[in-house]
Scaffold this motif. Sequence first.
Motif, PDB file in Angstrom:
ATOM      1  N   LEU A  77     -47.582 -46.919   6.021  1.00  0.00           N
ATOM      2  CA  LEU A  77     -46.517 -47.922   5.969  1.00  0.00           C
ATOM      3  C   LEU A  77     -45.755 -47.943   7.284  1.00  0.00           C
ATOM      4  O   LEU A  77     -45.603 -46.912   7.953  1.00  0.00           O
ATOM      5  CB  LEU A  77     -45.555 -47.589   4.829  1.00  0.00           C
ATOM      6  CG  LEU A  77     -46.185 -47.280   3.470  1.00  0.00           C
ATOM      7  CD1 LEU A  77     -45.135 -46.760   2.507  1.00  0.00           C
ATOM      8  CD2 LEU A  77     -46.884 -48.498   2.905  1.00  0.00           C
ATOM      9  N   ARG A  78     -45.248 -49.100   7.636  1.00  0.00           N
ATOM     10  CA  ARG A  78     -44.313 -49.240   8.744  1.00  0.00           C
ATOM     11  C   ARG A  78     -42.992 -49.756   8.173  1.00  0.00           C
ATOM     12  O   ARG A  78     -42.980 -50.435   7.139  1.00  0.00           O
ATOM     13  CB  ARG A  78     -44.842 -50.180   9.813  1.00  0.00           C
ATOM     14  CG  ARG A  78     -46.113 -49.689  10.495  1.00  0.00           C
ATOM     15  CD  ARG A  78     -45.894 -48.349  11.227  1.00  0.00           C
ATOM     16  NE  ARG A  78     -47.067 -47.964  12.005  1.00  0.00           N
ATOM     17  CZ  ARG A  78     -48.108 -47.297  11.541  1.00  0.00           C
ATOM     18  NH1 ARG A  78     -48.106 -46.930  10.260  1.00  0.00           N
ATOM     19  NH2 ARG A  78     -49.123 -46.983  12.313  1.00  0.00           N
ATOM     20  N   VAL A  79     -41.903 -49.453   8.858  1.00  0.00           N
ATOM     21  CA  VAL A  79     -40.583 -49.694   8.275  1.00  0.00           C
ATOM     22  C   VAL A  79     -39.634 -50.343   9.277  1.00  0.00           C
ATOM     23  O   VAL A  79     -39.879 -50.342  10.485  1.00  0.00           O
ATOM     24  CB  VAL A  79     -39.955 -48.369   7.788  1.00  0.00           C
ATOM     25  CG1 VAL A  79     -40.843 -47.675   6.781  1.00  0.00           C
ATOM     26  CG2 VAL A  79     -39.633 -47.450   8.969  1.00  0.00           C
ATOM     27  N   VAL A  80     -38.529 -50.842   8.737  1.00  0.00           N
ATOM     28  CA  VAL A  80     -37.358 -51.209   9.530  1.00  0.00           C
ATOM     29  C   VAL A  80     -36.199 -50.337   9.071  1.00  0.00           C
ATOM     30  O   VAL A  80     -36.122 -49.936   7.904  1.00  0.00           O
ATOM     31  CB  VAL A  80     -37.000 -52.706   9.385  1.00  0.00           C
ATOM     32  CG1 VAL A  80     -38.070 -53.568  10.030  1.00  0.00           C
ATOM     33  CG2 VAL A  80     -36.805 -53.094   7.930  1.00  0.00           C
ATOM     34  N   GLU A  81     -35.296 -50.034  10.000  1.00  0.00           N
ATOM     35  CA  GLU A  81     -34.134 -49.212   9.681  1.00  0.00           C
ATOM     36  C   GLU A  81     -33.139 -49.994   8.836  1.00  0.00           C
ATOM     37  O   GLU A  81     -32.870 -51.168   9.089  1.00  0.00           O
ATOM     38  CB  GLU A  81     -33.420 -48.775  10.956  1.00  0.00           C
ATOM     39  CG  GLU A  81     -34.198 -47.896  11.871  1.00  0.00           C
ATOM     40  CD  GLU A  81     -33.448 -47.663  13.174  1.00  0.00           C
ATOM     41  OE1 GLU A  81     -32.466 -46.878  13.171  1.00  0.00           O
ATOM     42  OE2 GLU A  81     -33.831 -48.272  14.184  1.00  0.00           O
ATOM     43  N   SER A 121     -39.463 -45.495  18.415  1.00  0.00           N
ATOM     44  CA  SER A 121     -38.547 -46.294  17.619  1.00  0.00           C
ATOM     45  C   SER A 121     -38.927 -46.112  16.155  1.00  0.00           C
ATOM     46  O   SER A 121     -40.025 -45.630  15.834  1.00  0.00           O
ATOM     47  CB  SER A 121     -38.638 -47.771  18.002  1.00  0.00           C
ATOM     48  OG  SER A 121     -39.897 -48.309  17.626  1.00  0.00           O
ATOM     49  N   ALA A 122     -38.033 -46.500  15.260  1.00  0.00           N
ATOM     50  CA  ALA A 122     -38.328 -46.348  13.836  1.00  0.00           C
ATOM     51  C   ALA A 122     -39.597 -47.098  13.456  1.00  0.00           C
ATOM     52  O   ALA A 122     -40.381 -46.630  12.619  1.00  0.00           O
ATOM     53  CB  ALA A 122     -37.145 -46.843  13.011  1.00  0.00           C
ATOM     54  N   GLY A 123     -39.809 -48.249  14.067  1.00  0.00           N
ATOM     55  CA  GLY A 123     -40.989 -49.033  13.736  1.00  0.00           C
ATOM     56  C   GLY A 123     -42.297 -48.411  14.166  1.00  0.00           C
ATOM     57  O   GLY A 123     -43.374 -48.809  13.683  1.00  0.00           O
ATOM     58  N   ASP A 124     -42.225 -47.414  15.080  1.00  0.00           N
ATOM     59  CA  ASP A 124     -43.442 -46.737  15.546  1.00  0.00           C
ATOM     60  C   ASP A 124     -43.846 -45.587  14.635  1.00  0.00           C
ATOM     61  O   ASP A 124     -44.979 -45.098  14.713  1.00  0.00           O
ATOM     62  CB  ASP A 124     -43.224 -46.171  16.956  1.00  0.00           C
ATOM     63  CG  ASP A 124     -42.957 -47.251  17.982  1.00  0.00           C
ATOM     64  OD1 ASP A 124     -43.502 -48.356  17.830  1.00  0.00           O
ATOM     65  OD2 ASP A 124     -42.195 -46.978  18.931  1.00  0.00           O
ATOM     66  N   ILE A 125     -42.942 -45.118  13.797  1.00  0.00           N
ATOM     67  CA  ILE A 125     -43.190 -43.913  13.009  1.00  0.00           C
ATOM     68  C   ILE A 125     -43.991 -44.254  11.760  1.00  0.00           C
ATOM     69  O   ILE A 125     -43.695 -45.209  11.043  1.00  0.00           O
ATOM     70  CB  ILE A 125     -41.858 -43.229  12.646  1.00  0.00           C
ATOM     71  CG1 ILE A 125     -41.157 -42.751  13.925  1.00  0.00           C
ATOM     72  CG2 ILE A 125     -42.070 -42.065  11.678  1.00  0.00           C
ATOM     73  CD1 ILE A 125     -39.768 -42.209  13.706  1.00  0.00           C
ATOM     74  N   VAL A 126     -45.017 -43.468  11.519  1.00  0.00           N
ATOM     75  CA  VAL A 126     -45.874 -43.658  10.346  1.00  0.00           C
ATOM     76  C   VAL A 126     -45.185 -43.085   9.117  1.00  0.00           C
ATOM     77  O   VAL A 126     -44.709 -41.948   9.130  1.00  0.00           O
ATOM     78  CB  VAL A 126     -47.227 -42.949  10.554  1.00  0.00           C
ATOM     79  CG1 VAL A 126     -48.061 -42.996   9.279  1.00  0.00           C
ATOM     80  CG2 VAL A 126     -47.985 -43.571  11.720  1.00  0.00           C
TER      81      VAL A 126
END
Length: 353
Positions: A82-86, A132-137
């Motif tokens: 999954l990828r996320v937004v903060e 960045s948060a969007g890069d984290i698995v």
Amino acid sequence: MDLFAKIKEVTELQAISGHEGPVRSYLRDKMTPLVDEVKTDGLGGIWGIRDNQETDAPTILVGAHMDEVGFMVSHIEANGTLRVVEIGGWNPLTISAQRFTLYTREGAHIPVISGAVPPHFLRGAGGQSLPSAGDIVFDAGFTDKEEAESFGVRPGDVIIPWSETILSANKRHIMGKSWDNRYGVLMVAELLEHLKGQDLPNRLVAGANVQEEVGLRGAKVSANLFDPELFFAVDCSPAGDVYGNQGKVGDGTLIRFYDPGHLMLPNMKDFLLTTAEEAGIKYQYYCAKGGTDAGAAHMQNKGIPSTTIGVCARYIHTHQTLYAMDDFLEAQAFLQAIVKKLDRSTVDTITTY
């Protein structure tokens, strides 16, 4: 129930911005027997109202915020990760290698971990840049996108830190998530409990806003709904004591005289300092770099003199915050002393220039 048990109960609730339901239910249960009316605003803030028969009694709004920081699924990769937004502010260095819970629309609770690049993959690569948060698995162990979807996972689902609230070895401090701002939620519940059966010189509206962590949104709604003469945010600030900055855990409640979105007015400062001295409250001065709901509320309607009744905690906006129970007790005594003093004459003094 002792103080640690109360703190554990409220901090282990799971509720990020826009999804505050569990905390709203908690507050509704606590407030209903203690107030004349419980009311919700259009965004989901919840408020307990103690009426006053005096026609000129001032309306005082005391507001925590229910939400904690977390994440929202932005998309599902073909491999099932999954990828996320903060949702709210995060230091990217604190996100990786942590446990979370994903909540689906159907109400499933799915364990998730945030990925971290092993040191083996960094050898010869010049190290790792700040992600960045969007890069984290974010990984729930699904084999592919289709399996993730079969468990009900969809974009827009929320991911919330998982952390057990525990006592420190010396029994004076607590470690765990979301003291920002379950501190305020518990403060409001305790305030109403301690004021039970006592006459007040004001109409008290006490409760909690939504969506503070994403732009102080709920405070604008509640300030307009209740049109108070004074607003008191009840919120937690970052402690800087281990970094050589202001805000020391264990040194009492905060006189938060400045932040980038709010300047404490001189009459409010005089009132707070006089009240603290008279009540024997342990306090410390605090110059902030972030904001609270006071920054939004004070610019509503014709202008609402506002301030924040707070404490500080180390490492906020992470899975593991550390804070002192004694600071909570000082802040609670301070808030009670403030509310009991706010009669028509005192409010007029604060709001006269």
